[in-house]
Design a protein around this motif. Structure first.
Motif, PDB file in Angstrom:
ATOM      1  N   ARG A  10      27.529  58.076 -30.544  1.00 33.46           N
ATOM      2  CA  ARG A  10      27.389  59.435 -31.092  1.00 33.46           C
ATOM      3  C   ARG A  10      27.351  60.460 -29.962  1.00 33.46           C
ATOM      4  NH1 ARG A  10      24.020  56.762 -34.840  1.00 33.46           N
ATOM      5  NH2 ARG A  10      22.148  57.212 -33.608  1.00 33.46           N
ATOM      6  N   SER A  11      26.611  60.141 -28.909  1.00 33.78           N
ATOM      7  CA  SER A  11      26.560  61.052 -27.761  1.00 33.78           C
ATOM      8  C   SER A  11      27.926  61.177 -27.099  1.00 33.78           C
ATOM      9  CB  SER A  11      25.533  60.549 -26.738  1.00 33.78           C
ATOM     10  OG  SER A  11      24.224  60.562 -27.273  1.00 33.78           O
ATOM     11  N   MET A  12      28.649  60.075 -27.019  1.00 33.31           N
ATOM     12  CA  MET A  12      29.994  60.115 -26.447  1.00 33.31           C
ATOM     13  C   MET A  12      30.910  61.005 -27.280  1.00 33.31           C
ATOM     14  SD  MET A  12      30.287  56.019 -25.529  1.00 33.31           S
ATOM     15  CE  MET A  12      32.082  56.047 -25.421  1.00 33.31           C
ATOM     16  N   ALA A  13      30.852  60.849 -28.586  1.00 33.83           N
ATOM     17  CA  ALA A  13      31.710  61.648 -29.463  1.00 33.83           C
ATOM     18  C   ALA A  13      31.393  63.138 -29.333  1.00 33.83           C
ATOM     19  CB  ALA A  13      31.561  61.186 -30.908  1.00 33.83           C
ATOM     20  N   GLU A  14      30.111  63.465 -29.254  1.00 36.86           N
ATOM     21  CA  GLU A  14      29.708  64.873 -29.120  1.00 36.86           C
ATOM     22  C   GLU A  14      30.203  65.472 -27.808  1.00 36.86           C
ATOM     23  OE1 GLU A  14      25.502  64.688 -29.486  1.00 36.86           O
ATOM     24  OE2 GLU A  14      25.536  64.233 -31.646  1.00 36.86           O
ATOM     25  N   ALA A  15      30.298  64.635 -26.776  1.00 33.96           N
ATOM     26  CA  ALA A  15      30.739  65.116 -25.461  1.00 33.96           C
ATOM     27  C   ALA A  15      32.247  64.969 -25.262  1.00 33.96           C
ATOM     28  CB  ALA A  15      29.997  64.355 -24.359  1.00 33.96           C
ATOM     29  N   GLY A  16      32.948  64.444 -26.268  1.00 35.18           N
ATOM     30  CA  GLY A  16      34.382  64.243 -26.142  1.00 35.18           C
ATOM     31  C   GLY A  16      34.754  63.117 -25.202  1.00 35.18           C
ATOM     32  N   VAL A  17      33.890  62.113 -25.076  1.00 34.12           N
ATOM     33  CA  VAL A  17      34.113  60.984 -24.166  1.00 34.12           C
ATOM     34  C   VAL A  17      34.766  59.835 -24.938  1.00 34.12           C
ATOM     35  CG1 VAL A  17      32.928  59.193 -22.835  1.00 34.12           C
ATOM     36  CG2 VAL A  17      32.270  61.594 -22.558  1.00 34.12           C
ATOM     37  N   GLU A  18      35.849  59.305 -24.378  1.00 36.60           N
ATOM     38  CA  GLU A  18      36.571  58.211 -25.035  1.00 36.60           C
ATOM     39  C   GLU A  18      36.069  56.826 -24.602  1.00 36.60           C
ATOM     40  OE1 GLU A  18      41.041  59.393 -25.637  1.00 36.60           O
ATOM     41  OE2 GLU A  18      40.382  60.048 -23.629  1.00 36.60           O
ATOM     42  N   ALA A  19      35.593  56.712 -23.374  1.00 41.07           N
ATOM     43  CA  ALA A  19      35.065  55.454 -22.855  1.00 41.07           C
ATOM     44  C   ALA A  19      33.963  55.773 -21.864  1.00 41.07           C
ATOM     45  CB  ALA A  19      36.160  54.630 -22.179  1.00 41.07           C
ATOM     46  N   ALA A  20      32.922  54.959 -21.867  1.00 43.64           N
ATOM     47  CA  ALA A  20      31.798  55.176 -20.955  1.00 43.64           C
ATOM     48  C   ALA A  20      31.648  53.971 -20.044  1.00 43.64           C
ATOM     49  CB  ALA A  20      30.498  55.404 -21.729  1.00 43.64           C
ATOM     50  N   LEU A  21      31.421  54.229 -18.773  1.00 45.78           N
ATOM     51  CA  LEU A  21      31.112  53.182 -17.804  1.00 45.78           C
ATOM     52  C   LEU A  21      29.664  53.346 -17.367  1.00 45.78           C
ATOM     53  CD1 LEU A  21      31.705  50.879 -15.818  1.00 45.78           C
ATOM     54  CD2 LEU A  21      32.576  52.611 -14.211  1.00 45.78           C
ATOM     55  N   LEU A  22      28.812  52.417 -17.783  1.00 47.15           N
ATOM     56  CA  LEU A  22      27.409  52.408 -17.370  1.00 47.15           C
ATOM     57  C   LEU A  22      27.281  51.457 -16.193  1.00 47.15           C
ATOM     58  CD1 LEU A  22      25.828  52.135 -20.924  1.00 47.15           C
ATOM     59  CD2 LEU A  22      26.244  54.209 -19.586  1.00 47.15           C
ATOM     60  N   THR A  23      26.599  51.890 -15.153  1.00 46.85           N
ATOM     61  CA  THR A  23      26.513  51.097 -13.921  1.00 46.85           C
ATOM     62  C   THR A  23      25.084  50.790 -13.475  1.00 46.85           C
ATOM     63  OG1 THR A  23      26.786  53.180 -12.698  1.00 46.85           O
ATOM     64  CG2 THR A  23      28.747  51.806 -12.997  1.00 46.85           C
ATOM     65  N   SER A  24      24.072  51.438 -14.028  1.00 47.41           N
ATOM     66  CA  SER A  24      22.696  51.214 -13.586  1.00 47.41           C
ATOM     67  C   SER A  24      22.120  49.968 -14.242  1.00 47.41           C
ATOM     68  CB  SER A  24      21.818  52.418 -13.923  1.00 47.41           C
ATOM     69  OG  SER A  24      21.653  52.528 -15.332  1.00 47.41           O
ATOM     70  N   MET A  25      21.149  49.347 -13.575  1.00 47.04           N
ATOM     71  CA  MET A  25      20.488  48.179 -14.148  1.00 47.04           C
ATOM     72  C   MET A  25      19.834  48.501 -15.475  1.00 47.04           C
ATOM     73  SD  MET A  25      18.712  46.417 -10.792  1.00 47.04           S
ATOM     74  CE  MET A  25      18.229  44.939 -11.670  1.00 47.04           C
TER      75      MET A  25
END
Length: 402
Positions: free
Chosen positions: A34-49
């Motif tokens: 939902r947060s991605m859609a609100e920000a217009g993000v198509e794919a997210a890369l999470l890198t933190s532990m």
């Protein structure tokens, strides 16, 4: 010559039990999407532990290698190094890709396989290093890059019932460690010996309560005398002396979730000025707990405790903020900086948040009552008064060791 792949799937063995049910992880991923859609993000890369563990269940050990979780509207894939064998697949929710060391950049090739190129990409701006960002640009050529770390942090601050249940268990384990430490305190003992007694007791208790978990990272900071002046001072081989101020700090780690117990003690009766400072800090602790109700901001809590200490002529000895959130964090990963009891944090407390109350006063060496005084309890914010889930007693009536 056999062709060596840049990455591959390695579903070795059966899926292991995770800290939470699959539905919990799906709910978390739905919130992120939902947060991605609100920000217009198509794919997210999470890198933190902390974020990889929060959304996938897998707590990685980097050892100089990159790890990640790629989330799209339809998939969530953990990206892990070949040195881990099948463990990332066994201990993650969903699928995993293993990248190899046979060519530089294979991590990014695995990420590209899931995230694609030319996409509107979300990253953790507070974690992705400059060198990694340069690699990202080369391999993924994103159309745009958006920092989604603040949105993920806001989601982690709101604890689910399952998280709160795990945090309760952790608080109980911290109490077990506290009692083992108290029993080990004696004149002439070294800080390290006392600390090991607490750590060993907690490790055994975690294994008893969670027989199918992984066990790592539980620790103790036990400080004496001048070593109590900082909250994060490491353990030493200093031997305890009669008259010492002591600081008991237990930190059980359960599947990446940290809890804590911190207490001031004295070996023998404290002098008059030490007792005055200790009792004042206990009073600030109890006053602070009474403030943790829905509707108040973190800044307001800090300001009111400041006023409380200033009235007693002790504010100049305050060491740091008055508390912080709990969840996936430890002394080397994770932080929910939006829920800390400091003057610069305007977050409003809401039911379901979990936060500590831990005022600390440090009197410099050479002054009457010298040492660091700190009490720490874990509170669940409810609709009414906060629920204190720490059971170990505090104050002079309980923690003067004969």
């Amino acid at each position: 010559m056999t062709e060596r792949p840049a990455f591959y799937r390695f579903p070795n063995g059966e899926k292991a039990p995770l800290p939470f049910a699959p539905e919990e992880y799906e709910t978390r991923l739905a919130g992120l999407r939902r947060s991605m859609a609100e920000a217009g993000v198509e794919a997210a890369l999470l890198t933190s532990m902390h974020n990889v563990a929060y959304y996938s269940g897998f707590l990685y050990c980097a050892f100089g290698r990159p790890y990640g979780l790629v989330v799209t509207p339809d998939t969530a894939v953990t990206i892990a190094a070949g040195i881990d064998g099948g463990q990332p697949w066994r201990r993650c929710h969903g699928d995993a890709l293993t990248y190899t060391d046979w060519a530089r950049g294979n991590f990014w090739r695995a990420v590209r396989h899931v995230a694609g190129t030319g996409r509107r990409l979300g990253i953790e701006g507070d974690h992705l290093a400059l060198a990694a960002r340069a690699e990202l640009d080369v391999h993924l050529a994103p159309a745009s890059v958006t920092d989604i770390a603040p949105a993920a942090m806001r989601q982690r601050i709101a604890k689910s019932p399952a998280e709160i249940a795990l945090i309760r268990e952790g608080a109980a384990v911290a109490d077990v460690g506290g009692h083992a430490i108290r029993d080990a305190i004696r004149e002439g003992a070294r800080e390290i010996d006392v600390a090991m007694a607490g750590r060993d007791a907690m490790e055994a208790e975690i294994a008893r309560r969670f027989p199918q978990a992984e066990y790592r990272d539980t620790w103790v900071w036990f400080q004496s005398g001048i070593n109590t002046d900082g909250a994060h001072n490491p353990v030493t081989a200093r031997r305890l002396r009669r008259g010492d101020i002591l600081s008991l700090n237990t930190f059980p780690m359960i599947s990446g979730y940290y809890t804590a117990l911190e207490r001031t003690l004295f070996l023998g009766e404290p002098d008059t000025e030490s007792l005055r400072t200790w009792e004042a800090n206990v009073a600030a602790h109890e006053y602070g707990i009474s403030l943790l109700r829905p509707g108040i901001t973190c800044a307001e809590v800090a300001q009111r405790i400041n006023a409380f200490l200033e009235e007693r002529g002790l504010l100049q000895y305050r060491s740091f903020g008055y508390g912080h959130s709990f969840g996936i964090l430890s002394h080397y990963y994770g932080r929910e900086a939006g829920l800390e009891l400091r003057e610069d944090i305007d977050t409003v407390l809401e039911p379901g948040m979990v936060i500590s109350m831990e005022p600390m006063l440090t009197i410099p060496e050479g002054q009457p009552g010298a040492g660091g005084y700190r009490e720490h309890d874990i509170l669940i914010v409810t609709e009414d008064a906060p629920e204190n889930i720490t059971g170990f007693p505090y104050g002079p009536e309980h923690n003067v060791i004969d």
